[in-house]
Design an enzyme around this catalytic site. Structure first.
Site: not given
Lengths: 459, 490
Positions: B78, B81-82, B156
């Site tokens: 993840h 991905e950022h 997040e």
């Protein structure tokens, strides 16, 4: 959870509805036909033959702004009660019929309107429309069903109370709109919703569900002429109109930063910072759309996202917006950041409000905003539900059937000077309401850090 | 929650086949119209023309998700991905999104346990823009601002998990349900693991997993498919492969006894989440019957659990059944409920058990079975209303091995019999295969022990609708599908 998801969806739909921008291309593809029905309702139809399905939404002048004082939550309870079957069909039988067809029927409330909607595959569209019409014209409104939905609504409010973001929004609305029509959440409060009676619901229904003031939008695999006849037939009842509601005074915030602190055991401070805004009818709407895109509405391209998220790493999500609907709404910046960073993030935000007032935006920023707003519109007319929402918006906010053709020009005309002028007129970095739902002992929010004119907390 | 999201996408996923069925076309559905090509470097390309609006969507799927991670480095998929938005050797941080926006497009990405999807929705005339940008970040990954992006991801996690009682509970249930398989940890990763990740970790990870041989590009929209395939081959064809990604070899051993977890968390209302180990599409043909059984049990206001728990007994605010047959490895069927004030989790659990026992004792009636199938069929059609969803379906099915599944899905559902439903309930929805999670609310105030309401403030979502109002850029597509398709969006 389903309840949460449904709410999220409603929010998304409404956001799309009021923030939509149009380019010329899609409108010609939409080919909207506007017809006045014999009962006075306006019918908008867009034939969409790509898929064997149909979507309908009927807007009644029955949003939560119509809730009487002390009866907050009544519009929503009325809508929920109307979903509980007809005089002939119990709630269980009604749901059974809908589920068997794989259709959906929902009656949902926002602060301005109530939307009675359906989606069905083509072969079940007539029967689903019939059920929707029956639930509106011949509703059961049984005491036991209303009592059950009231208890659901109160339980839902308690569930929402757990979410710090909701808590912040409700507190902010109260602070900005006071006792005005927008000052409460659509569900109302646990104590007001809990006291609503079956007669309250029946009276609200009789008063506000009038086809003479309704707008009906249909998109789908239909023939405009035959759907008009069918809707005349199915929705011929509910005669009469609803008297217009007096417009409340526009909200305004006194100088200083008015802090409302709500203490919670949370990892992040949920912050809302804002002031009074505009109604959808305000002619500065398009200038504000461009200005806000640059400030905080433009996703990863916006200044707030760049400064607070990308550079400082202080938040996952931050945005700003003007809630422009029937009556003047609010301007708000919404974000979450770890408790300890609250002050730092707020300082960055206020500096951005000041900067867009004091200096013209860059050429590239202006051009990017225009290009995005004009170019991205067709993306949001992808689905039938979006087309239906768009048609309703055009009618309810008086944008005109040529709105699609006019929109690119409205945006293209906005200049750097316009952006700065509306920033000066509508942003108020020295007069803000601030709500912070946070672990206050960790956050230690200090209004004095934010402004020299800070006032004491009024929590 | 991931199961919710994935399932929505599955429903959506199957749209096209329904079209064929409904409109009675003799020849099969959309897979016939898909153009498929595997480039010499291993990249798989699928394009589908859809001319309903002058719009196109481009999705780049990488077969990498939290499933590919290891202990101590959870969350790297993840975070990676950022970082894909934080620049390449050619572009600066956030340039990607700025360029897409300037072209009137939307872009975003999300990571699931199984895969990572990057997507753009844009005017057809500008489709070449995301095409070259996606190829660039596959080949030239060079993110800047690593520390601040890591801080964003930690924010997040606070937002999605730490401050969300239900998410926090589901994370604990997954961790208890899976002991050996990487579905044990959350997609976003454990906080301490995220904190320890370095730029070198991300670069290494990208080098292994972000190769043409590990990716599938799917485009749907208003374009000439043959021409687009050529363009895709030009943009992506010269990209070299890194080392071959290591296979995921862990297999979850059979569970032989109920697991229980309790989570004390800041909340007012208790919540219940139970999860049963269940096979998926890849591992068993029972997947279709499980899907139908889930519909009968928990989809719609006339479903058994909704009628019993929400309407008749009024024990819960809501109840939900979720199952996703498209997961790469066998996963879970979830039943989750949020209690009304004053209701005990054990009482709800007993009531759910009673409903499951009823289904095990007797097959559903013909009309009830048909209703479940009709719901699937309608969900298919509604899902096809969006080109983004169409692309999602094709990509997910291709990752499972064959995008033609899009035209076989409804047939698989249709074959399910009442006896099949009863059989899978008896076989899979059994106590020894389940994990039960109970959220014990500790109140909303800091340091509060008991619970109870707080102050005079009332909370509800009304303003949410408004703040989107003028000018707030709506989040890209996935949000509309119920908060999204995979799990952790960008």
């Amino acid at each position: 959870m389903r309840s949460t998801l449904v709410k999220a969806t409603v929010v998304a739909v409404v956001a799309a509805l009021t923030s939509v921008a149009l380019s010329a291309t899609p409108s010609s593809a939409l080919q909207i036909k506007r017809i006045k029905l014999s009962n006075g309702a306006v019918l908008l139809v867009s034939e969409q033959h790509q898929l064997p399905m149909m979507s309908v939404s009927i807007a009644f002048d029955a949003g939560s702004r119509r809730d009487p004082a002390g009866k907050e939550g009544l519009a929503e309870l009325t809508a929920a009660s109307l979903e509980q079957g007809t005089k002939q069909l119990s709630a269980a039988d009604f749901n059974q019929k809908i589920d068997f067809m794989g259709s959906s029927i929902s009656i949902a409330v926002d602060r301005d309107y109530t939307y009675a909607s359906m989606t069905a595959i083509k072969k079940y569209a007539p029967e689903t429309l019939h059920l929707l019409a029956q639930s509106l014209e011949d509703p059961g409104l049984r005491e036991s069903d209303i009592a059950r939905k009231r208890s659901d609504q109160v339980a839902g409010i308690k569930a929402n109370e757990e979410e710090p973001g909701y808590a912040a929004m409700v507190a902010f609305a109260k602070q900005i709109f006071d006792n005005g029509p927008y000052g409460h959440p659509t569900a109302g409060f646990a104590d007001t919703a809990g006291k609503l009676t079956p007669d309250d619901v029946r009276n609200f229904y009789r008063h506000y569900y009038k086809m003479g003031s309704a707008t009906i939008a249909v998109a789908g695999d239909v023939d405009a002429t035959s759907i008009e006849a069918r809707i005349e037939h199915e929705l011929g009842g509910l005669p009469g109109t609803v008297a217009a509601q007096a417009e409340p005074a526009a909200p305004s915030v006194a100088p200083g930063i008015h802090v409302q602190l709500i203490d919670r055991n949370v990892a992040q401070a949920n912050l809302i910072l804002g002031s009074g805004g505009i109604a959808r009818s305000n002619p500065d709407y398009y200038k504000l759309q461009v200005m806000n895109y640059i400030l905080g509405g433009g996703g990863f391209s916006s200044r707030l996202m760049r400064v607070v998220r990308s550079k400082a790493g202080l938040a996952y999500s931050i945005d700003s917006g003007f809630s422009a609907s029937k009556f003047p709404g609010a301007f708000a910046v919404v974000l979450q950041t770890k408790n300890q960073s609250a002050d730092e993030a707020l300082k960055l935000i206020i500096a951005q409000l000041r900067q867009i007032q004091s200096q013209p935006v860059a050429d590239r920023e202006l051009v990017s905003a225009r290009k995005y707003l004009i170019g991205s519109f067709p993306l949001r007319l992808d689905r039938q539900s979006q087309i239906v929402s768009f048609m309703l918006q055009v009618e309810l906010y008086g944008l005109g059937l040529d709105y699609a053709e006019r929109y690119p020009k409205l945006i293209d005309e906005v200049t750097k000077a316009d952006v700065q002028q509306v920033a000066q007129k509508y942003l108020h970095p020295d007069a803000l309401d601030l709500v912070a739902v946070a672990n206050q002992s960790a956050a230690k929010i200090s209004a004095s850090v934010l402004t020299t004119q800070a006032t004491a907390s009024k929590q | 929650m991931n199961h919710t999201n994935l399932r929505l996408s599955v429903l959506a996923a199957c749209t096209a086949a329904a079209l064929a069925v409904l409109s009675g076309h003799a020849r099969a559905g959309i897979s016939d119209n898909v153009k498929y090509q595997k480039l010499p470097n291993g990249l798989q390309v699928l394009v589908l023309e859809n001319h309903k609006a002058p719009v196109a969507t481009l999705n780049v799927f990488y077969r990498v998700g939290s499933r590919n991670e290891v202990f101590g480095e959870t969350g790297i998929s993840h975070l990676c991905e950022h970082l894909m938005f934080r620049g390449t050797r050619k572009y600066g941080p956030e340039e990607f999104s700025n360029i897409i926006a300037e072209n009137g497009g939307e872009d975003n990405a999300f990571t699931s346990a199984d895969y990572t999807d990057y997507f753009e929705v844009i005017n057809r005339d500008h489709l070449s823009v995301p095409l070259s940008l996606e190829a660039d970040r596959m080949a030239n990954f060079a993110p800047k601002g690593f520390d601040s992006e890591k801080a964003v991801v930690m924010e997040e996690r606070r937002l999605r998990t730490e401050d969300s009682p239900q998410e926090a509970l589901e994370e604990q249930v997954e961790a208890a349900a899976f002991t050996a398989h990487p579905y044990h940890w959350p997609v976003i990763g454990w906080m301490h693991d995220i904190q320890g990740l370095t730029l070198d970790d991300a670069l290494r990870y990208h080098a292994v997993y972000y190769s043409p041989q590990n990716a599938i590009v799917v485009a749907v929209g208003d374009f000439d498919g043959a021409k687009l395939i050529k363009q895709l081959a030009e943009s992506f064809g010269a990209i070299h492969n890194g080392p071959k990604p290591p296979p995921v070899t862990e297999v979850e051993p059979p569970q032989d006894g109920e697991h229980r977890v309790t989570l004390r968390h800041a909340a007012n209302l208790p919540a219940l989440a139970e999860a049963f180990h269940a096979p998926n599409y890849r591992s068993s043909t029972d997947a279709f019957a499980i899907e139908v059984a889930g519909e009968v049990l928990g989809d719609g206001k006339s479903s058994r659990l909704y009628k019993d728990l929400v309407v008749d007994k009024r024990m819960v605010v809501d109840v939900n059944v979720e199952y996703d047959m498209t997961s790469f490895d066998p996963n879970l069927l979830w039943i989750a409920a949020q209690m009304r004030p004053g209701v005990k989790a054990d009482d709800v659990l007993a009531e759910v058990d009673r409903e499951i026992d009823l289904m095990a004792a007797q097959p559903p009636a013909a009309a009830e079975l048909q209703k479940a199938k009709n719901l699937e069929e309608a969900g298919f059609v509604f899902g096809q209303d969006s080109i983004f969803q169409e692309a999602m379906q094709l990509g997910v099915y291709q990752m499972l091995g064959d995008y033609h599944l899009i035209d076989h899905y409804l047939a698989g559902i249709d074959k399910v019999t009442a006896t099949d439903v009863q059989r899978v309930i008896r076989q899979y929805l059994v106590k020894k295969h389940r994990t039960v999670g109970v959220l014990v609310p500790t109140g909303l105030l800091p340091h509060e022990a008991g619970g109870g309401a707080i102050g005079t403030v009332h909370y509800a979502p009304a303003l949410g609708a408004e703040e989107g109002a003028s000018g707030v850029r709506p989040r890209p597509e996935p949000v509309d599908f119920g908060a999204n398709l995979g799990e952790v969006a960008r």
